[in-house]
Motif scaffolding. Sequence first.
Motif, PDB file in Angstrom:
ATOM      1  N   THR A 145      15.210  -8.646  -2.084  1.00 24.23           N
ATOM      2  CA  THR A 145      15.828  -7.316  -2.111  1.00 24.23           C
ATOM      3  C   THR A 145      14.784  -6.301  -1.697  1.00 24.23           C
ATOM      4  O   THR A 145      13.599  -6.492  -1.940  1.00 24.23           O
ATOM      5  CB  THR A 145      16.339  -6.928  -3.519  1.00 24.23           C
ATOM      6  N   GLY A 146      15.221  -5.231  -1.074  1.00 23.79           N
ATOM      7  CA  GLY A 146      14.320  -4.137  -0.707  1.00 23.79           C
ATOM      8  C   GLY A 146      13.411  -4.482   0.457  1.00 23.79           C
ATOM      9  O   GLY A 146      13.537  -5.522   1.106  1.00 23.79           O
ATOM     10  N   LYS A 147      12.484  -3.578   0.711  1.00 23.17           N
ATOM     11  CA  LYS A 147      11.527  -3.749   1.815  1.00 23.17           C
ATOM     12  C   LYS A 147      10.229  -4.292   1.257  1.00 23.17           C
ATOM     13  O   LYS A 147       9.767  -3.841   0.201  1.00 23.17           O
ATOM     14  CB  LYS A 147      11.243  -2.402   2.487  1.00 23.17           C
ATOM     15  N   TRP A 148       9.617  -5.208   1.998  1.00 19.38           N
ATOM     16  CA  TRP A 148       8.385  -5.831   1.524  1.00 19.38           C
ATOM     17  C   TRP A 148       7.212  -5.440   2.429  1.00 19.38           C
ATOM     18  O   TRP A 148       7.326  -5.469   3.657  1.00 19.38           O
ATOM     19  CB  TRP A 148       8.532  -7.355   1.468  1.00 19.38           C
ATOM     20  N   ILE A 149       6.110  -5.103   1.766  1.00 16.33           N
ATOM     21  CA  ILE A 149       4.904  -4.673   2.489  1.00 16.33           C
ATOM     22  C   ILE A 149       3.762  -5.607   2.112  1.00 16.33           C
ATOM     23  O   ILE A 149       3.540  -5.858   0.921  1.00 16.33           O
ATOM     24  CB  ILE A 149       4.509  -3.235   2.060  1.00 16.33           C
ATOM     25  N   MET A 406       3.273   6.746  -0.170  1.00 13.44           N
ATOM     26  CA  MET A 406       4.616   7.318  -0.338  1.00 13.44           C
ATOM     27  C   MET A 406       5.259   7.590   1.021  1.00 13.44           C
ATOM     28  O   MET A 406       6.452   7.370   1.211  1.00 13.44           O
ATOM     29  CB  MET A 406       4.552   8.581  -1.188  1.00 13.44           C
ATOM     30  N   GLN A 407       4.430   8.034   1.958  1.00 16.12           N
ATOM     31  CA  GLN A 407       4.956   8.266   3.313  1.00 16.12           C
ATOM     32  C   GLN A 407       5.468   6.950   3.908  1.00 16.12           C
ATOM     33  O   GLN A 407       6.560   6.898   4.481  1.00 16.12           O
ATOM     34  CB  GLN A 407       3.836   8.856   4.189  1.00 16.12           C
ATOM     35  N   LEU A 408       4.700   5.892   3.713  1.00 15.66           N
ATOM     36  CA  LEU A 408       5.123   4.589   4.232  1.00 15.66           C
ATOM     37  C   LEU A 408       6.413   4.129   3.544  1.00 15.66           C
ATOM     38  O   LEU A 408       7.340   3.646   4.201  1.00 15.66           O
ATOM     39  CB  LEU A 408       3.997   3.564   4.007  1.00 15.66           C
ATOM     40  N   PHE A 409       6.482   4.289   2.225  1.00 15.88           N
ATOM     41  CA  PHE A 409       7.688   3.857   1.491  1.00 15.88           C
ATOM     42  C   PHE A 409       8.922   4.569   2.034  1.00 15.88           C
ATOM     43  O   PHE A 409       9.947   3.955   2.290  1.00 15.88           O
ATOM     44  CB  PHE A 409       7.585   4.176  -0.013  1.00 15.88           C
ATOM     45  N   ILE A 410       8.784   5.866   2.210  1.00 14.95           N
ATOM     46  CA  ILE A 410       9.978   6.620   2.642  1.00 14.95           C
ATOM     47  C   ILE A 410      10.345   6.266   4.081  1.00 14.95           C
ATOM     48  O   ILE A 410      11.512   6.111   4.416  1.00 14.95           O
ATOM     49  CB  ILE A 410       9.799   8.144   2.419  1.00 14.95           C
ATOM     50  N   ASP A 411       9.329   6.075   4.929  1.00 16.60           N
ATOM     51  CA  ASP A 411       9.626   5.674   6.321  1.00 16.60           C
ATOM     52  C   ASP A 411      10.385   4.349   6.340  1.00 16.60           C
ATOM     53  O   ASP A 411      11.362   4.182   7.058  1.00 16.60           O
ATOM     54  CB  ASP A 411       8.331   5.502   7.124  1.00 16.60           C
ATOM     55  N   LEU A 412       9.939   3.411   5.523  1.00 20.81           N
ATOM     56  CA  LEU A 412      10.576   2.090   5.496  1.00 20.81           C
ATOM     57  C   LEU A 412      11.960   2.152   4.881  1.00 20.81           C
ATOM     58  O   LEU A 412      12.905   1.533   5.354  1.00 20.81           O
ATOM     59  CB  LEU A 412       9.746   1.138   4.637  1.00 20.81           C
ATOM     60  N   TYR A 413      12.042   2.905   3.797  1.00 19.03           N
ATOM     61  CA  TYR A 413      13.290   2.967   3.060  1.00 19.03           C
ATOM     62  C   TYR A 413      14.403   3.586   3.906  1.00 19.03           C
ATOM     63  O   TYR A 413      15.564   3.209   3.806  1.00 19.03           O
ATOM     64  CB  TYR A 413      13.068   3.770   1.775  1.00 19.03           C
ATOM     65  N   GLN A 414      13.994   4.513   4.772  1.00 14.38           N
ATOM     66  CA  GLN A 414      14.997   5.216   5.572  1.00 14.38           C
ATOM     67  C   GLN A 414      15.395   4.457   6.836  1.00 14.38           C
ATOM     68  O   GLN A 414      16.255   4.903   7.575  1.00 14.38           O
ATOM     69  CB  GLN A 414      14.490   6.616   5.927  1.00 14.38           C
TER      70      GLN A 414
END
Length: 415
Positions: A145-149, A406-414
């Motif tokens: 589930t979700g995005k993995w980094i 946080m910038q990376l999380f939001i970029d990925l999430y969107q």
Amino acid sequence: MLTSVPVGTNSLKNYEDIVDEEIIEKIRRLGGEMKGLRVLNLSSTAFGGGVAELLYTLVPLMRDVGLIADWQIIRGSEDFFTVTKLFHNALQGMELIATPEMIDTYLTNNRNNADMFSGEYDIVMVHDPQPAAILSFLEDKGKKTGKWIWRCHIDLTAARPGVWEFLRPYIERYDAAVFTMPQYVKEDLGVGKISIVAPTIDPLSPKNIPIEYDTILNVLNRYNIDIKRPIITQVSRFDPWKDPLGVIDAYRIAKEEVPGTQLLMVASMATDDPEGFHYYEKTSRYANGDPDIHLLSNLEGVGNLEVNAFQRASNVVIQKSLREGFGLVVSEALWKERPVIGGDVGGIPLQVINGKTGFLVSDTEQCGKKAALLLKNPEMAREMGIYGKEHVRKNFLSPRQLADYMQLFIDLYQT
Ligand code: UDP
């Protein structure tokens, strides 16, 4: 279930007077946009080494700004950690023929951890190679589930092809990969998104917070170190890449010019690093009973406060690494206004600006000579220390890294 690491609390407000306002504002803005985002960090140890150090600060700060953040550690057998240390070394360039048994140990432990994985997250950040294959097992069972980094803290420039080729398909399952420097990114890595984020230190952690002179003195007395004589220090795990024997040679060279010099070698024994004990003994034999060489570790009660005191008491700090992903200890020392002599490798040149915040060196002779130079020129050492602190304040304090993540999380999430 995997084990959650208890991390305490922290508040971004505490950093307002330390870092630049734009960083705080950016974090608050992103926090507002991402409220309630579920973020999991997954790593191999809660103790020792740079990754644990970073997460104790970043996870509470993520919570403070509105994310639902957690940190869990994987479980592994002793041979698993031996194998992952060998992989780690091979990824930094050491020869290794990975046997089928090693591969099996690695994958079996990753599969077991995947079976223990539970919960749903929007973002999962996996640190370093130890837990890297968990994602593939989850994905194959339809449980991703979700995005993995994948957050790689290692310098991969000289990675041995064998181990890298083995790991690469597991990494390519990720939605994004984060490296400390652009040079570390392997050309053949096929991952949707690549980010470059240098690590940071926490100016408010017990290791970095200002302490009284008396406290420093007490700590030195406890370990029989003489504050009146010059002190050279290296704080590092006992590991061939940190070149502990080279540090002793450099100290011996410096001592020829500045008699009375003392050497502190401070190491924490990480639970995922069985090789550490072996190198501790090797270093101890090399010190050959010199009463001015102090080999100290958590086994003698050296914790954060002691490391803080040792770094502050040092006239010169050395980080004589032969390979170094980043080297948090360099920023820790610079933040305390100590000049640093560092190996000219990996992330060290980001922090040591040659001739300004310390010296970059390529061999033991140079290292010893530069240490003597600084011991003999306290004014030069002082100026470098002041410059070093400002360099760290601008570039290597926790809020900057939080903003980048946080910038990376939001970029990925969107996406
Ligand atoms: N450290 C410590 N006690 C020790 C040795 C190291 O607390 O005896 C800490 C050190 O202060 C730093 C981290 O462990 O925060 C090491 O991070 P670094 O990036 O320098 O090296 P790594 O161990 O991750 O290769």
